[in-house]
Design a protein around this motif. Structure first.
Motif, PDB file in Angstrom:
ATOM      1  N   ASN A 270       0.937  -1.141   0.095  1.00  0.00           N
ATOM      2  CA  ASN A 270       0.014  -0.043  -0.006  1.00  0.00           C
ATOM      3  C   ASN A 270       0.842   1.359   0.042  1.00  0.00           C
ATOM      4  O   ASN A 270       1.176   1.925   0.778  1.00  0.00           O
ATOM      5  N   LYS A 271       1.511   1.390  -1.054  1.00  0.00           N
ATOM      6  CA  LYS A 271       2.583   2.294  -1.063  1.00  0.00           C
ATOM      7  C   LYS A 271       1.808   3.917  -1.009  1.00  0.00           C
ATOM      8  O   LYS A 271       2.382   4.959  -0.422  1.00  0.00           O
ATOM      9  N   ALA A 272       0.587   4.177  -1.449  1.00  0.00           N
ATOM     10  CA  ALA A 272      -0.052   5.403  -1.448  1.00  0.00           C
ATOM     11  C   ALA A 272      -0.302   5.765  -0.053  1.00  0.00           C
ATOM     12  O   ALA A 272      -0.432   6.939   0.298  1.00  0.00           O
ATOM     13  N   HIS A 273      -0.615   4.774   0.759  1.00  0.00           N
ATOM     14  CA  HIS A 273      -0.689   5.207   2.079  1.00  0.00           C
ATOM     15  C   HIS A 273       0.332   5.617   2.786  1.00  0.00           C
ATOM     16  O   HIS A 273       0.274   7.036   3.606  1.00  0.00           O
ATOM     17  N   PHE A 274       1.649   5.121   2.370  1.00  0.00           N
ATOM     18  CA  PHE A 274       2.758   5.878   3.306  1.00  0.00           C
ATOM     19  C   PHE A 274       3.310   7.263   2.408  1.00  0.00           C
ATOM     20  O   PHE A 274       3.948   7.951   3.287  1.00  0.00           O
ATOM     21  N   TYR A 275       2.977   7.156   1.201  1.00  0.00           N
ATOM     22  CA  TYR A 275       3.378   8.383   0.629  1.00  0.00           C
ATOM     23  C   TYR A 275       2.379   9.638   1.224  1.00  0.00           C
ATOM     24  O   TYR A 275       2.938  10.457   1.310  1.00  0.00           O
ATOM     25  N   GLU A 276       1.287   9.169   1.421  1.00  0.00           N
ATOM     26  CA  GLU A 276       0.296  10.123   2.019  1.00  0.00           C
ATOM     27  C   GLU A 276       0.596  10.572   3.375  1.00  0.00           C
ATOM     28  O   GLU A 276       0.619  11.851   3.670  1.00  0.00           O
ATOM     29  N   GLN A 277       1.214   9.630   4.212  1.00  0.00           N
ATOM     30  CA  GLN A 277       1.641   9.853   5.469  1.00  0.00           C
ATOM     31  C   GLN A 277       3.062  10.531   5.667  1.00  0.00           C
ATOM     32  O   GLN A 277       3.093  11.336   6.518  1.00  0.00           O
ATOM     33  N   HIS A 278       4.018  10.486   4.783  1.00  0.00           N
ATOM     34  CA  HIS A 278       5.043  10.921   4.784  1.00  0.00           C
ATOM     35  C   HIS A 278       5.529  12.024   3.585  1.00  0.00           C
ATOM     36  O   HIS A 278       6.508  12.424   3.395  1.00  0.00           O
ATOM     37  N   LYS A 279       4.298  12.561   3.093  1.00  0.00           N
ATOM     38  CA  LYS A 279       4.526  13.663   2.053  1.00  0.00           C
ATOM     39  C   LYS A 279       5.299  14.840   2.470  1.00  0.00           C
ATOM     40  O   LYS A 279       5.806  15.728   1.406  1.00  0.00           O
ATOM     41  N   ASP A 280       5.337  15.377   3.820  1.00  0.00           N
ATOM     42  CA  ASP A 280       6.052  16.521   4.018  1.00  0.00           C
ATOM     43  C   ASP A 280       7.421  16.242   4.433  1.00  0.00           C
ATOM     44  O   ASP A 280       8.192  17.107   4.981  1.00  0.00           O
ATOM     45  N   ASP A 281       7.886  14.944   4.497  1.00  0.00           N
ATOM     46  CA  ASP A 281       9.196  14.650   4.851  1.00  0.00           C
ATOM     47  C   ASP A 281       9.987  14.102   3.397  1.00  0.00           C
ATOM     48  O   ASP A 281      10.014  13.173   3.190  1.00  0.00           O
ATOM     49  N   ALA A 282      10.917  14.981   2.999  1.00  0.00           N
ATOM     50  CA  ALA A 282      11.479  14.846   1.804  1.00  0.00           C
ATOM     51  C   ALA A 282      12.345  13.723   1.842  1.00  0.00           C
ATOM     52  O   ALA A 282      12.506  12.855   1.033  1.00  0.00           O
ATOM     53  N   ALA A 283      13.200  13.482   3.089  1.00  0.00           N
ATOM     54  CA  ALA A 283      13.984  12.429   3.265  1.00  0.00           C
ATOM     55  C   ALA A 283      13.416  10.904   3.156  1.00  0.00           C
ATOM     56  O   ALA A 283      13.631  10.116   2.683  1.00  0.00           O
ATOM     57  N   THR A 284      12.397  11.117   3.787  1.00  0.00           N
ATOM     58  CA  THR A 284      11.563   9.836   4.017  1.00  0.00           C
ATOM     59  C   THR A 284      10.857   9.199   2.451  1.00  0.00           C
ATOM     60  O   THR A 284      11.127   8.015   2.118  1.00  0.00           O
ATOM     61  N   MET A 285      10.445  10.473   1.918  1.00  0.00           N
ATOM     62  CA  MET A 285       9.897  10.233   0.651  1.00  0.00           C
ATOM     63  C   MET A 285      10.964   9.487  -0.496  1.00  0.00           C
ATOM     64  O   MET A 285      10.672   8.582  -1.224  1.00  0.00           O
ATOM     65  N   ALA A 286      12.277  10.236  -0.361  1.00  0.00           N
ATOM     66  CA  ALA A 286      13.253   9.714  -1.223  1.00  0.00           C
ATOM     67  C   ALA A 286      13.571   8.352  -1.047  1.00  0.00           C
ATOM     68  O   ALA A 286      13.820   7.415  -1.963  1.00  0.00           O
ATOM     69  N   PHE A 287      13.866   8.004   0.374  1.00  0.00           N
ATOM     70  CA  PHE A 287      14.243   6.587   0.961  1.00  0.00           C
ATOM     71  C   PHE A 287      13.085   5.635   0.184  1.00  0.00           C
ATOM     72  O   PHE A 287      13.203   4.537  -0.316  1.00  0.00           O
ATOM     73  N   LEU A 288      11.846   5.904   0.511  1.00  0.00           N
ATOM     74  CA  LEU A 288      10.514   5.027  -0.094  1.00  0.00           C
ATOM     75  C   LEU A 288      10.484   5.045  -1.457  1.00  0.00           C
ATOM     76  O   LEU A 288      10.409   3.864  -1.914  1.00  0.00           O
ATOM     77  N   LYS A 289      10.650   5.985  -2.318  1.00  0.00           N
ATOM     78  CA  LYS A 289      10.723   5.876  -3.690  1.00  0.00           C
ATOM     79  C   LYS A 289      12.018   4.933  -4.264  1.00  0.00           C
ATOM     80  O   LYS A 289      11.809   4.107  -4.890  1.00  0.00           O
ATOM     81  N   LYS A 290      13.127   5.130  -3.531  1.00  0.00           N
ATOM     82  CA  LYS A 290      14.301   4.205  -4.000  1.00  0.00           C
ATOM     83  C   LYS A 290      13.835   2.726  -3.828  1.00  0.00           C
ATOM     84  O   LYS A 290      14.613   2.054  -4.726  1.00  0.00           O
ATOM     85  N   TYR A 291      13.116   2.059  -2.835  1.00  0.00           N
ATOM     86  CA  TYR A 291      13.035   0.850  -2.726  1.00  0.00           C
ATOM     87  C   TYR A 291      11.189   0.407  -3.373  1.00  0.00           C
ATOM     88  O   TYR A 291      10.891  -0.682  -2.838  1.00  0.00           O
ATOM     89  N   GLU A 292      10.619   1.343  -3.666  1.00  0.00           N
ATOM     90  CA  GLU A 292       9.283   0.978  -4.060  1.00  0.00           C
ATOM     91  C   GLU A 292       8.981   0.058  -4.774  1.00  0.00           C
ATOM     92  O   GLU A 292       7.953  -0.873  -4.957  1.00  0.00           O
ATOM     93  N   SER A 293      10.254  -0.473  -5.738  1.00  0.00           N
ATOM     94  CA  SER A 293       9.880  -1.511  -6.926  1.00  0.00           C
ATOM     95  C   SER A 293      10.762  -2.707  -6.842  1.00  0.00           C
ATOM     96  O   SER A 293      10.775  -3.669  -7.640  1.00  0.00           O
ATOM     97  N   MET A 294      11.587  -2.568  -5.925  1.00  0.00           N
ATOM     98  CA  MET A 294      12.643  -3.683  -5.750  1.00  0.00           C
ATOM     99  C   MET A 294      11.937  -4.858  -4.770  1.00  0.00           C
ATOM    100  O   MET A 294      10.993  -4.526  -3.787  1.00  0.00           O
ATOM    101  N   ALA A 295      12.253  -5.861  -5.243  1.00  0.00           N
ATOM    102  CA  ALA A 295      11.561  -7.278  -4.576  1.00  0.00           C
ATOM    103  C   ALA A 295      12.130  -7.422  -3.141  1.00  0.00           C
ATOM    104  O   ALA A 295      13.389  -7.255  -2.970  1.00  0.00           O
ATOM    105  N   THR A 296      11.547  -8.116  -2.507  1.00  0.00           N
ATOM    106  CA  THR A 296      11.550  -8.321  -0.904  1.00  0.00           C
ATOM    107  C   THR A 296      13.082  -9.291  -0.988  1.00  0.00           C
ATOM    108  O   THR A 296      13.925  -8.957  -0.244  1.00  0.00           O
ATOM    109  N   THR A 297      13.176 -10.216  -1.816  1.00  0.00           N
ATOM    110  CA  THR A 297      14.343 -11.102  -2.089  1.00  0.00           C
ATOM    111  C   THR A 297      15.603 -10.391  -2.064  1.00  0.00           C
ATOM    112  O   THR A 297      16.793 -10.703  -1.808  1.00  0.00           O
ATOM    113  N   GLU A 298      15.548  -9.200  -2.594  1.00  0.00           N
ATOM    114  CA  GLU A 298      16.742  -8.308  -2.923  1.00  0.00           C
ATOM    115  C   GLU A 298      17.164  -7.476  -1.820  1.00  0.00           C
ATOM    116  O   GLU A 298      18.164  -6.762  -1.803  1.00  0.00           O
TER     117      GLU A 298
END
Length: 342
Positions: free
Chosen positions: A78-106
């Motif tokens: 549920n990426k949308a929920h986290f993006y909405e929750q942290h939309k005002d935190d640029a560092a956290t948003m960059a961190f989330l974006k970095k790993y949004e498409s990476m598989a858990t096994t990686e």
């Protein structure tokens, strides 16, 4: 030639987190298929949908990492929920974006992912996980019993207000055994009068604080000596002869504890159960200072849990006695309250 297993901690942690990822995916899939209202949740995330979490705890750091891992899986679902929750935190948003498409096994070996979501989950950890870590943090790894020690910790931490803190609450439990086998399941605490009574009984019969205070304290040197003895016994087991462990059972073991008594030449292990010696009843029947009724009272006080009540009822009967004579009367057994001796 060592009683201790060789452990690859890095690989072991990765196996644990991989098992957790699989259980998370399996649990979510099962809930989608069954649409079971009693176990499913309408919350945006699995973290939010549970009131408490209990994890298999070989050591507590893996517990905080695991809860962060649950939040990481929630993010992927549920990426949308986290993006909405942290939309005002640029560092956290960059961190989330970095790993949004990476598989858990990686990411099971990714320190950045593990630490990042462990940090994001800190506030929820304190409320939802910390109560279940009280016992494991103080006694270490319980292996098979670990998950149930965590559950006992949670019940114990809620003991002062079971009705509001535990009844009707949903608990998620992650059980793990290296090999590898794991399961994630949920419980909902009943709120019926009988359930509340049973929860209260669990707390009453498991006085955790008292039991922790009864632990035997020893120096590092003493503990090292114990481990050295264990090493020596391990190497002796290669000999085809009976091995009899030595140690002070009366001093070091709690009542009803099972302990090793022998390993025979066929490597069969024999155990016994330690029972503390029962206190002997004082015989005051021949003492000239005590009348018959007082003798019976004293005898009852040495054998009944209602001793305090009996003492209070008979304080007046002892007021005139000389403490030294009364001490002699009960063969040196003293119970002292204020100025009276019993």
């Amino acid at each position: 030639n060592s009683p201790y297993p060789v452990v690859d901690g890095h690989v072991s942690n990765a196996c644990y987190l991989n098992a957790l990822d699989s259980c998370y995916a399996g649990y979510c899939e099962k809930m989608k298929k069954t649409k079971n209202v009693s176990t499913d949740t309408t919350s945006n995330t699995l973290v939010d949908g549970m009131d408490y979490w209990v994890f298999h705890a070989p050591y507590n750091k893996i517990v905080s990492k695991s809860f962060g891992r649950i939040m990481y899986n929630d993010f992927l679902h549920n990426k949308a929920h986290f993006y909405e929750q942290h939309k005002d935190d640029a560092a956290t948003m960059a961190f989330l974006k970095k790993y949004e498409s990476m598989a858990t096994t990686e990411t099971t070996d990714s320190r950045e992912v593990i630490k990042g979501f462990e940090t994001l989950s800190k506030a929820a950890y304190r409320a939802k996980v910390s109560p279940s870590t009280y016992i494991p943090q103080r006694i270490g790894n319980c292996y098979t019993a670990s998950i149930f020690m965590g559950l006992m910790s949670l019940i114990n931490r809620c003991r002062d207000n079971l009705d509001t803190q535990l009844c009707n609450k949903r608990i998620a439990l992650f059980s793990y055994g290296s090999g590898t086998l794991a399961s994630l399941y949920t419980l909902k605490v009943n709120s019926s009068p009988s359930a509340k009574q049973l929860l209260a009984q669990i707390c009453q019969h498991n006085d955790v604080e008292s039991m922790l205070q009864q632990r035997l304290k020893m120096s590092c040197a003493q503990f090292t000596e114990v481990l050295s003895t264990r090493d020596a016994l391990h190497n002796m087991e290669r000999v085809n002869a009976d091995i009899i462990p030595s140690g002070n059972v009366q001093k070091s073991l709690a009542d009803d504890t099972y302990y090793l008594t022998k390993v025979d030449g066929k490597k069969q292990r024999f155990y016994d159960k330690h029972s503390a010696p029962k206190p002997a009843m004082v015989d005051c029947s021949d003492n000239p200072y005590l009348d018959t009724a007082l003798i019976e009272n004293l005898k009852e006080m040495t054998t009944t849990t209602k001793a305090t009540d009996k003492i209070q009822k008979n304080v007046h009967a002892f007021q005139e006695f000389d403490p030294e004579k009364l001490k002699e009367a009960v063969d040196g057994v003293l119970i002292q309250t204020s100025s009276c001796y019993y």
